[in-house]
Design a protein around this motif. Structure first.
Motif, PDB file in Angstrom:
ATOM      1  N   UNK A   6      37.292  44.806  48.643  1.00 10.07           N
ATOM      2  CA  UNK A   6      38.458  44.432  47.998  1.00 10.07           C
ATOM      3  C   UNK A   6      38.193  42.838  47.598  1.00 10.07           C
ATOM      4  N   UNK A   7      37.819  42.075  48.349  1.00  9.86           N
ATOM      5  CA  UNK A   7      37.791  40.547  48.233  1.00  9.86           C
ATOM      6  C   UNK A   7      36.786  40.296  47.026  1.00  9.86           C
ATOM      7  N   UNK A   8      35.702  41.064  46.968  1.00  9.82           N
ATOM      8  CA  UNK A   8      34.601  40.971  45.763  1.00  9.82           C
ATOM      9  C   UNK A   8      35.581  41.101  44.436  1.00  9.82           C
ATOM     10  N   UNK A   9      36.227  42.043  44.523  1.00  7.72           N
ATOM     11  CA  UNK A   9      36.894  42.422  43.138  1.00  7.72           C
ATOM     12  C   UNK A   9      37.947  41.398  42.778  1.00  7.72           C
ATOM     13  N   UNK A  10      38.728  41.086  43.712  1.00  9.81           N
ATOM     14  CA  UNK A  10      39.661  39.958  43.634  1.00  9.81           C
ATOM     15  C   UNK A  10      38.863  38.494  43.034  1.00  9.81           C
ATOM     16  N   UNK A  11      37.835  38.126  43.718  1.00 11.08           N
ATOM     17  CA  UNK A  11      37.175  37.042  43.323  1.00 11.08           C
ATOM     18  C   UNK A  11      36.435  37.307  41.824  1.00 11.08           C
ATOM     19  N   UNK A  12      36.116  38.207  41.415  1.00  9.21           N
ATOM     20  CA  UNK A  12      35.388  38.515  40.331  1.00  9.21           C
ATOM     21  C   UNK A  12      36.542  38.534  39.273  1.00  9.21           C
ATOM     22  N   UNK A  13      37.508  39.066  39.532  1.00 10.08           N
ATOM     23  CA  UNK A  13      38.766  39.015  38.469  1.00 10.08           C
ATOM     24  C   UNK A  13      39.230  37.422  38.131  1.00 10.08           C
ATOM     25  N   UNK A  14      39.262  36.819  39.247  1.00  8.93           N
ATOM     26  CA  UNK A  14      39.663  35.186  39.221  1.00  8.93           C
ATOM     27  C   UNK A  14      38.677  34.616  38.605  1.00  8.93           C
ATOM     28  N   UNK A  15      37.410  34.722  38.700  1.00 15.61           N
ATOM     29  CA  UNK A  15      36.335  34.204  38.177  1.00 15.61           C
ATOM     30  C   UNK A  15      36.503  34.298  36.684  1.00 15.61           C
ATOM     31  N   UNK A  16      36.478  35.678  36.215  1.00 18.66           N
ATOM     32  CA  UNK A  16      36.551  36.101  34.729  1.00 18.66           C
ATOM     33  C   UNK A  16      37.856  35.458  34.160  1.00 18.66           C
ATOM     34  N   UNK A  17      38.919  35.218  34.570  1.00 16.97           N
ATOM     35  CA  UNK A  17      40.154  34.727  34.231  1.00 16.97           C
ATOM     36  C   UNK A  17      39.945  33.062  34.398  1.00 16.97           C
ATOM     37  N   UNK A  18      39.471  32.557  35.208  1.00 16.36           N
ATOM     38  CA  UNK A  18      39.169  31.293  34.878  1.00 16.36           C
ATOM     39  C   UNK A  18      38.249  30.853  33.873  1.00 16.36           C
ATOM     40  N   UNK A  19      37.143  31.644  33.702  1.00 18.21           N
ATOM     41  CA  UNK A  19      36.135  31.325  32.454  1.00 18.21           C
ATOM     42  C   UNK A  19      36.764  31.803  31.144  1.00 18.21           C
ATOM     43  N   UNK A  20      37.828  32.777  31.369  1.00 12.20           N
ATOM     44  CA  UNK A  20      38.435  32.906  30.120  1.00 12.20           C
ATOM     45  C   UNK A  20      39.034  31.811  29.495  1.00 12.20           C
TER      46      UNK A  20
END
Length: 104
Positions: free
Chosen positions: A1-15
């Motif tokens: 679950x943590x990996x998914x949250x971090x991945x989504x956060x990273x994508x949103x930050x980059x976006x």
């Protein structure tokens, strides 16, 4: 679950931040998505004793990255970026501080 949250956060930050760095302008929808991801993270981790280092690194870089991008712009667009940096910074604080109050 943590990996998914971090991945989504990273994508949103980059976006949100990558277009700013490329001088492509301010994207309100991307900012809103970044804020949603920070809020989601807060719901999961606000009372956690620890969070993943990868998430901490992303969160710690958001305010300075957005602020630095504001220097690439002028006028109203620059002001929107400064306000966005503050909005994101407040959300990060609330997401990680169990005693914090939302500054939405």
């Amino acid at each position: 679950m943590d990996e998914e949250l971090v991945s989504q956060l990273s994508e949103a930050a980059d976006g949100f931040i990558v277009p700013l760095r490329l001088n492509d302008g301010f994207d309100r929808l991307a900012l809103d998505e970044l804020c949603r991801q920070i809020d989601r993270l807060g719901q999961q981790w606000r009372t956690a004793e620890v969070i993943p280092k990868s998430a901490a690194l992303i969160l710690s870089e958001l305010y300075p990255a957005i602020s630095a991008c504001a220097d690439l712009y002028t006028g109203d667009e620059r002001q929107r970026m400064i306000e966005a940096a503050v909005r994101v910074g407040e959300r990060v604080t609330y997401a990680l501080d169990p005693a914090g109050e939302p500054e939405m």
